[in-house]
Design an enzyme around this catalytic site. Structure first.
Site, mmCIF file in Angstrom:
data_model
loop_
_atom_site.group_PDB
_atom_site.id
_atom_site.type_symbol
_atom_site.label_atom_id
_atom_site.label_comp_id
_atom_site.label_asym_id
_atom_site.label_seq_id
_atom_site.Cartn_x
_atom_site.Cartn_y
_atom_site.Cartn_z
ATOM 1 N N GLN A 107 -9.707 12.748 -0.634
ATOM 2 C CA GLN A 107 -9.006 13.600 -1.581
ATOM 3 C C GLN A 107 -9.525 15.037 -1.480
ATOM 4 O OE1 GLN A 107 -8.215 11.813 -5.592
ATOM 5 N NE2 GLN A 107 -9.646 10.235 -4.904
ATOM 6 N N HIS A 153 -3.837 0.843 8.327
ATOM 7 C CA HIS A 153 -4.407 0.400 7.049
ATOM 8 C C HIS A 153 -5.747 -0.295 7.226
ATOM 9 C CE1 HIS A 153 -4.145 -1.045 2.825
ATOM 10 N NE2 HIS A 153 -4.775 -2.110 3.305
ATOM 11 N N HIS A 199 -8.582 6.959 3.343
ATOM 12 C CA HIS A 199 -8.090 8.237 2.834
ATOM 13 C C HIS A 199 -9.197 8.956 2.076
ATOM 14 C CE1 HIS A 199 -7.930 5.939 -0.896
ATOM 15 N NE2 HIS A 199 -7.745 7.064 -1.565
ATOM 16 N N CYS A 259 0.832 -1.204 0.000
ATOM 17 C CA CYS A 259 0.000 0.000 0.000
ATOM 18 C C CYS A 259 0.868 1.256 0.000
ATOM 19 C CB CYS A 259 -0.911 0.005 1.232
ATOM 20 S SG CYS A 259 -1.856 1.534 1.422
ATOM 21 N N ASN A 285 -14.177 8.825 -0.877
ATOM 22 C CA ASN A 285 -14.833 7.678 -1.491
ATOM 23 C C ASN A 285 -14.446 6.440 -0.692
ATOM 24 O OD1 ASN A 285 -15.645 9.354 -3.619
ATOM 25 N ND2 ASN A 285 -13.855 8.849 -4.839
ATOM 26 N N CYS A 343 0.484 3.600 3.381
ATOM 27 C CA CYS A 343 0.968 3.189 4.695
ATOM 28 C C CYS A 343 2.312 3.882 4.963
ATOM 29 C CB CYS A 343 1.150 1.675 4.745
ATOM 30 S SG CYS A 343 -0.411 0.754 4.888
ATOM 31 N N HIS A 357 -6.563 1.785 1.821
ATOM 32 C CA HIS A 357 -6.184 2.546 3.013
ATOM 33 C C HIS A 357 -7.179 3.687 3.246
ATOM 34 C CE1 HIS A 357 -2.768 3.591 5.803
ATOM 35 N NE2 HIS A 357 -3.490 4.689 5.874
#
Length: 347
Positions: free
Chosen positions: A171, A116, A169, A70, A156, A73, A167
């Site tokens: 944007q 994660h 997250h 990933c 999303n 991470c 992971h």
């Protein structure tokens, strides 16, 4: 909150946001990366009046890597990632495969936690509060860029939504124009003001509070409800009770209460379809006023949270009417969706 700005090996900006003032962020990106190359172009559709970003370089972006590879991470145990440190609270960095770059805007990745195997709903209230401060700081920073007109923080979650990295997250898109959704809202605001002399957002919130059937959750400073004409099977709009145009305008009381309200909403979303169901895919989208738009002062910051899952094992696809004509057909009555979201409240 401590903010530390650094650069990745290819020159992209990375910012650490730490809850501890004594955090030291001296790790250097050791990867042999060359300068990033993007082909972002914004083209205006003269027929519809909107814009399309053409970004062919995104075809090569990272796609569903295994957990041990990933890129979000921390860098540890000899494996180098997008984050040079071996641990972090919240990190923001320029997207390696941006939809918008340079004169066409900017795209950033926001990593909510170094863990994660978790999700936003699993954050503590302190961690969620830090993320809110990060969204606010990024809005303020991006507002200073001359090419940026509109800032859109979003998350999303779920492969069904199109997420390519597991992971936790989100944007941030910084557009060089006011988006079509924002322009539609501004137009409705203007028309409502001309017709009634009142603010449309204020009237919407007041109507939902008065009717009550679609209110999901209410605190001292925030209210969450399923909109009267919800487009999606389960859709909740979250508003601060004191209207502000963007995240920078929230007062201390609203900032303090936000993690309690938002984390509860996300936990309820994962309970909609019952025990044993996989995590509910969703989009969480902050709507802020464009920076230089007429009517900006009348705009109301709010978050729209929705899922494309309409029932267990079935998704809401945007087919002919939705994709071809932008006319949504919702299988779940908004009042029924709100009732279900009240039923699955935390004890």
């Amino acid at each position: 909150m401590k903010k530390t700005v650094t650069r990745l090996a290819d020159g992209r900006e990375l910012v650490y946001y730490d809850s501890r003032d004594d955090a030291v962020r001296g790790a250097v990106d050791q990867r042999p990366l060359g300068p990033t190359s993007t082909t972002s172009e914004v083209r205006h559709d003269v027929l519809l009046g909107d814009s399309v970003a053409i970004a062919s370089h995104r075809q090569g972006r990272t796609y569903h890597p295994p957990a041990d590879e990933c890129p979000l991470c921390p860098s540890r145990d000899g494996r180098l990632s997008e984050i040079p440190a071996d641990d972090y609270d919240v990190v923001v960095f320029e997207n390696r495969f941006p939809s918008l770059a340079g004169d066409t805007g900017r795209c950033e990745v926001v990593c909510f936690t170094s863990d994660h195997d978790t999700s936003f709903k699993d954050l503590t209230e302190e961690q969620a509060g830090t993320v809110l401060e990060v969204w606010t700081d990024r809005t303020a920073e991006l507002a200073e860029l001359p090419q940026v007109e509109h800032v859109f923080p979003f998350e999303n979650r779920g492969a069904e939504i199109g997420v390519t990295l597991g992971h936790p997250h989100g944007q941030i898109y910084a557009y060089p124009f006011a988006t079509p959704r924002a322009n539609l809202m501004l137009r409705s605001l203007r028309e409502h003001r001309e017709k009634t002399g009142r603010n449309l957002f204020d009237d919407i919130v007041e109507r939902e509070r008065a009717e009550g059937t679609r209110v999901v959750l209410e605190g001292a400073h925030w209210i969450a409800f399923v909109p009267y004409a919800a487009h999606w099977p389960y859709e909740v709009h979250l508003y601060p009770k004191r209207r502000v145009p963007d995240l920078r305008g929230l007062d201390d009381e609203a900032r303090t209460e936000f993690p309690q309200i938002y984390l509860e909403l996300l936990r309820r979303f994962d309970r909609i379809f019952g025990e044993g169901e996989p995590p509910t895919p969703y989009v969480a989208a902050w709507h802020q006023a464009p920076f230089r738009a007429a009517g900006r002062a009348d705009f109301a910051l709010h978050l729209e949270l929705f899922t494309i899952r309409r029932t267990s094992g079935k998704l809401k696809f945007l087919a002919g009417s939705e994709s071809g004509m932008s006319v949504f057909i919702n299988d779940v009555p908004p009042e029924a969706a709100a009732e279900r979201l009240r039923e699955v409240a935390s004890e």
